[in-house]
Every structure is written in C-alpha cells, then in structure tokens.
Design an enzyme around this catalytic site. Structure first.
Site, PDB file in Angstrom:
ATOM      1  N   HIS A 178       0.870  -1.184   0.000  1.00  0.00           N
ATOM      2  CA  HIS A 178       0.000   0.000   0.000  1.00  0.00           C
ATOM      3  C   HIS A 178       0.905   1.231   0.000  1.00  0.00           C
ATOM      4  O   HIS A 178       2.027   1.174   0.509  1.00  0.00           O
ATOM      5  CB  HIS A 178      -0.841  -0.054   1.280  1.00  0.00           C
ATOM      6  CG  HIS A 178      -1.898   0.988   1.411  1.00  0.00           C
ATOM      7  ND1 HIS A 178      -1.640   2.261   1.841  1.00  0.00           N
ATOM      8  CD2 HIS A 178      -3.238   0.924   1.196  1.00  0.00           C
ATOM      9  CE1 HIS A 178      -2.768   2.939   1.889  1.00  0.00           C
ATOM     10  NE2 HIS A 178      -3.748   2.167   1.501  1.00  0.00           N
ATOM     11  N   ASP A 201       2.984  -4.410   8.103  1.00  0.00           N
ATOM     12  CA  ASP A 201       1.735  -3.695   7.901  1.00  0.00           C
ATOM     13  C   ASP A 201       0.621  -4.737   8.014  1.00  0.00           C
ATOM     14  O   ASP A 201       0.398  -5.512   7.077  1.00  0.00           O
ATOM     15  CB  ASP A 201       1.747  -3.026   6.522  1.00  0.00           C
ATOM     16  CG  ASP A 201       0.374  -2.460   6.156  1.00  0.00           C
ATOM     17  OD1 ASP A 201      -0.586  -2.659   6.917  1.00  0.00           O
ATOM     18  OD2 ASP A 201       0.280  -1.830   5.079  1.00  0.00           O
ATOM     19  N   GLN A 217      -4.660  -5.319   7.057  1.00  0.00           N
ATOM     20  CA  GLN A 217      -5.681  -6.240   6.537  1.00  0.00           C
ATOM     21  C   GLN A 217      -5.587  -7.614   7.187  1.00  0.00           C
ATOM     22  O   GLN A 217      -6.250  -8.556   6.742  1.00  0.00           O
ATOM     23  CB  GLN A 217      -5.541  -6.381   5.008  1.00  0.00           C
ATOM     24  CG  GLN A 217      -5.686  -5.085   4.243  1.00  0.00           C
ATOM     25  CD  GLN A 217      -7.106  -4.516   4.263  1.00  0.00           C
ATOM     26  OE1 GLN A 217      -8.064  -5.155   4.715  1.00  0.00           O
ATOM     27  NE2 GLN A 217      -7.250  -3.294   3.792  1.00  0.00           N
ATOM     28  N   LYS A 253     -10.676  -0.468  10.407  1.00  0.00           N
ATOM     29  CA  LYS A 253     -10.870  -1.647   9.552  1.00  0.00           C
ATOM     30  C   LYS A 253     -11.274  -2.867  10.373  1.00  0.00           C
ATOM     31  O   LYS A 253     -11.340  -3.978   9.864  1.00  0.00           O
ATOM     32  CB  LYS A 253      -9.581  -1.954   8.783  1.00  0.00           C
ATOM     33  CG  LYS A 253      -9.210  -0.872   7.756  1.00  0.00           C
ATOM     34  CD  LYS A 253      -7.983  -1.279   6.989  1.00  0.00           C
ATOM     35  CE  LYS A 253      -7.337  -0.140   6.250  1.00  0.00           C
ATOM     36  NZ  LYS A 253      -8.127   0.377   5.132  1.00  0.00           N
ATOM     37  N   CYS A 276      -4.940   2.519  -3.569  1.00  0.00           N
ATOM     38  CA  CYS A 276      -3.690   3.005  -2.949  1.00  0.00           C
ATOM     39  C   CYS A 276      -2.544   2.027  -3.163  1.00  0.00           C
ATOM     40  O   CYS A 276      -1.683   1.869  -2.285  1.00  0.00           O
ATOM     41  CB  CYS A 276      -3.869   3.286  -1.463  1.00  0.00           C
ATOM     42  SG  CYS A 276      -5.078   4.551  -1.138  1.00  0.00           S
TER      43      CYS A 276
HETATM   44  N1  7TS Z   1      -1.992  -0.792   4.661  1.00  0.00           N
HETATM   45  C1  7TS Z   1      -2.923  -1.568   4.093  1.00  0.00           C
HETATM   46  C2  7TS Z   1      -2.601  -2.986   3.759  1.00  0.00           C
HETATM   47  C3  7TS Z   1      -4.178  -1.031   3.841  1.00  0.00           C
HETATM   48  O1  7TS Z   1      -5.110  -1.806   3.269  1.00  0.00           O
HETATM   49  C4  7TS Z   1      -4.458   0.311   4.184  1.00  0.00           C
HETATM   50  C5  7TS Z   1      -5.761   0.963   3.861  1.00  0.00           C
HETATM   51  C6  7TS Z   1      -3.455   1.047   4.804  1.00  0.00           C
HETATM   52  C7  7TS Z   1      -2.232   0.471   5.013  1.00  0.00           C
HETATM   53  C8  7TS Z   1      -3.666   2.452   5.268  1.00  0.00           C
HETATM   54  O2  7TS Z   1      -4.533   2.453   6.364  1.00  0.00           O
HETATM   55  P1  7TS Z   1      -5.026   3.819   6.997  1.00  0.00           P
HETATM   56  O3  7TS Z   1      -6.064   3.399   7.974  1.00  0.00           O
HETATM   57  O4  7TS Z   1      -3.845   4.452   7.652  1.00  0.00           O
HETATM   58  O5  7TS Z   1      -5.559   4.637   5.871  1.00  0.00           O
HETATM   59  N2  7TS Z   1      -6.393   0.421   2.731  1.00  0.00           N
HETATM   60  C9  7TS Z   1      -7.457   0.916   2.099  1.00  0.00           C
HETATM   61  C10 7TS Z   1      -8.067   0.252   1.047  1.00  0.00           C
HETATM   62  O6  7TS Z   1      -7.697  -0.815   0.602  1.00  0.00           O
HETATM   63  N3  7TS Z   1      -9.118   0.973   0.618  1.00  0.00           N
HETATM   64  O7  7TS Z   1      -9.184   2.097   1.363  1.00  0.00           O
HETATM   65  C11 7TS Z   1      -8.167   2.058   2.291  1.00  0.00           C
END
Ligand code: 7TS
Length: 417
Positions: A131, A209, A212, A235, A374
C-alpha cells in the site's frame, strides 16, 4: 454450493442486528450490501455507545486532571490499551502506542527508528504489493538520508516470490524489511512468520503492515517475533482516527520521540526536555481518547465473536465468492484463487471500466471499491489501470455474494458486453 454447515458457529443474522448501518436501505426497497470492508468496516452499537458514553458522561482529558472525570477517562483509555495488548499478545502494554492508524504508525517508525538507524546507502526492502502507506514514508526518508529502496517481486500467481526475497536478503546487507501481512488488493496472505525469520537471520529489522490481517485472524506478535506491527482501528469495527503501533520494548526505548508536546515529556526546561516513559513518549498532545475507547470496545466485541470463528467464516464466504465470480464470462479474477488469501475479491470485467462496474453496482445497492486501492505500483506491475474490489467481513452473507454476482451481470447488460 457451500455445505449446510456454512457459517459454522457464527450467527451472522444475529450479529448483523448489532450494526445499525447494515439495517438501512441503500435506495427505497433495496437493502444495502456493504462490500467495501477493506476500506473501512461498519461499526456495531457497542462501539458507537462506548464513544457516546465517554462524551455524554465522563468527557475529560487524560493523564492530567486530578478530578473524577479525568480519572475515569484515563482509566478507560488505559483499559483500551490493555485490551489491545492482549488482543495481539504483546509482552507489555508499554509496547502498545495509540496512533491514528496504519499510516501514522509506519510514518512514526520511519521518522524515529528510521532517522536514527538508517544512513546513506542503506537498503530498505519492501514488496511490490505494498500500500502507498508502506512505500511513500520510506521514499521520503530515502530522499532525505539517501537510502536505497528495493522491492521483492510477485510471482505470476500473485504470491510473493520467496526465492527472490531470500536472494535480495543475501545479495547485500538489508537494514529494514517492510511488508504487508495481507494484501488489500490481491488478498494474498504472505508467509509473515517465515519472512520475519529470514529477515532476522539477515540482520534486518522488520515492520509488518497488518492493516488487513489483524481484523481477520488472530495475531500473536510474540510468536511472529516482528519488531514493529501496525494496524488501523477503523478496519476492525473501531472508529476512524484509531490505530496501534506495536514495537518491541527495547527498540521503542532506544527510539527518540517523533512529535513533541504535552504528555510525552517528564520534564521541560527552556533549554532541554526529558522524555516520558513508554508508551507516552510517542503520544504527544491530547490523544484520540474517544477513538481509543471505541477501539477497545471493538476488540472486546471481536473477542466475543472470536477471531477463530471470524477467520473460518470468512474463508468460506471468500471461497464461495471466488467460485461464483470465476463463473462470470469476461470476468478476470485478480485475486489468486490458489494461494492463501483473505476476504478480498478483486477483478476486472472485459470491456467495462472498474469505475463503471462500481457505479452500476451502486445503483443496485452494492458498495464496492474501484480504482488502484492506494497500490499504484502493484497495478503498474500487473499491467492494470484500475480494478474492482469486493471485500468481505464476517457480517456479510452468501445472499450478498449472490447479489454482487447478479449486479455484475446487470453491469454487463448495461454496457452490452
Ligand atoms: N496498509 C494496508 C494494507 C491497507 O489496506 C491500508 C488501507 C493502509 C495500510 C492504510 O490504512 P489507513 O487506515 O492508515 O488509511 N487500505 C485501504 C483500502 O484498501 N481501501 O481504502 C483504504
């Protein structure tokens, strides 16, 4: 068709009633089918109530007031930290740093550990499926400190090329390995434990990371032996603006703070200051109090459902979804069917742009995401501009998979392909 035991011990219908947003009609007469859970999940009543209870009853700042409300707020905030510590089996609650989310956690590691430990010419090894939040902070640091970024490639089946990973670790010294546990686009589950072991053998520090992963399976940071692990509360049923950076205590102790301000100090003079103990050293200023309390409530909810039941159910629903989707003529599954994967089904439809697919689905009450999610470098590597992604959580049902498939047929009809 899945067996009659589908869902196992999970009372999905009962659980859905805990989520007010899932009760609504998207359009009159059309119930909402929410399949954008990789972007963010819906919130159960217990989370909304925990946050509203804080604001209604004991709203106060933490760690400062010597009054009842502040003490109550501090207790709830710190209790959430203990809940999170247990959830990922950290050795100490001092290893749980509250952040605004995954992005902030990775930036914190880059700006503190990275700025003090990485020097010109040092190699940071990422993967091609990352990401943006696990690429851009390292690019920014690389520009400042003249680091070299390298990327472990993918195999054609969507799995990480572990032979290449081993080779890259051996070719030259690697200081930091950063990788996603589960891909938000492919759904691929990377062999995290093995990758961490190999990285450690090569002398690298590892940041995982787990944005997910933590929402979908039980995670034990001590068993994984990762140095840092980050995830987002929103999430996993929690509020936006909540998240955790886990770090091994010795590393966190040695790291300088990132942001300066209140709460992160033990003493401030005009010339210099001394830092507070962990975890407060990394929590400058008034934290996201309601958000941390909400995340704690989310984790307690997940614990009641159990991560084992969630994982089991999601594996069934994603298998069913991939099977149904693979039957649609002209649909190309980007999610690999035969490597371990999470609850993400990403696809392209021949002759229809992903945004158009998402628009037709929206008209049918089905929320998915379309675009590059992203992960532009990954899409470039796959030779795709945009993909459509349906991402599931334990409150989704088989009927919703069927409605997704029916919606895709409707999109094909709309665009006559
Ligand atoms: N890493 C992964 C694997 C992600 O899926 C996401 C967000 C992030 C980092 C960033 O997370 P945040 O909470 O700091 O924004 N992924 C997604 C997505 O797949 N669609 O919208 C956000």
């Amino acid at each position: 068709m899945p067996s009659e035991s589908f869902g196992g011990a999970l009372d999905v219908v009962g659980l859905r009633s805990d989520f007010p947003a899932l009760q609504q009609e998207h359009h009159p007469g059309v119930p909402l089918v929410y399949l954008d859970n990789a972007a963010t999940t819906q919130k159960p009543n217990v989370v909304i109530e925990a946050m509203s209870d804080y604001y209604r009853r004991y709203n106060a700042n933490v760690h400062r007031g010597i009054h009842k409300l502040s003490e109550e707020a501090t207790a709830a905030y710190e209790n959430a930290r203990v809940v999170l510590k247990r959830f990922i089996n950290a050795a100490s609650k001092r290893e749980i740093i509250f952040t605004r989310g995954t992005t902030e956690g990775i930036n914190l590691v880059a700006q503190t550990w990275g700025r003090t430990s990485l020097n010109a010419g040092d190699v940071v090894l990422l993967t091609e499926m990352e990401h943006h939040s696990n690429i851009v902070p390292w690019q920014m640091l690389a520009a400042e400190r003249r680091l070299r970024l390298r990327y472990t490639p993918l195999r054609t089946d969507g799995a990480l090329d572990m032979d290449a990973f081993r080779r890259l670790l051996q070719e030259e010294p690697v200081k930091l390995v950063g990788f996603m546990f589960v891909s938000n686009v492919l759904g691929t589950v990377n062999p995290a434990q093995e990758m961490i072991r190999l990285a450690h053998e090569a002398g690298a520090v590892v940041v995982v990371d787990a944005a997910q992963a933590v929402p979908h399976q039980s995670i034990d940071v001590q068993a994984l032996d990762c140095d840092f692990l980050v995830f987002s509360g929103h999430k996993m049923l929690g509020p936006t603006g909540s998240g955790v950076l886990y770090g091994k205590r010795a590393l966190l102790e040695a790291m300088p703070p990132w942001m300066g301000g209140g709460d992160m100090i033990s003493r401030v003079g005009f010339e210099r200051s001394e830092w507070n103990e962990l975890p407060y050293k990394f929590e400058a200023g008034t934290p996201s109090i309601a958000e941390a309390i909400g995340l704690g409530a989310a984790v307690e909810y997940l614990n009641r459902v159990t991560m084992a039941a969630i994982h089991h159910y999601e594996q069934e629903i994603i298998a069913y979804a991939l099977e149904r989707l693979s039957e649609v003529p002209g649909l190309h599954l980007v999610t690999p069917e035969h490597t371990p994967h999470g609850a993400v089904a990403t696809f392209t439809l021949q002759g229809i742009h992903a945004h158009d697919v998402a628009q037709v689905l929206d008209a049918h009450g089905i929320a998915i995401r379309a675009g590059h999610h992203c992960a532009m470098p990954l899409h470039e590597r796959l030779g795709l501009n945009a993909t459509a992604r349906a991402s599931f959580y334990f409150y989704n049902t088989l009927e919703e998979v069927d409605r997704l498939v029916a919606g895709i047929y409707a999109a094909k009809q709309t665009f006559s392909v």
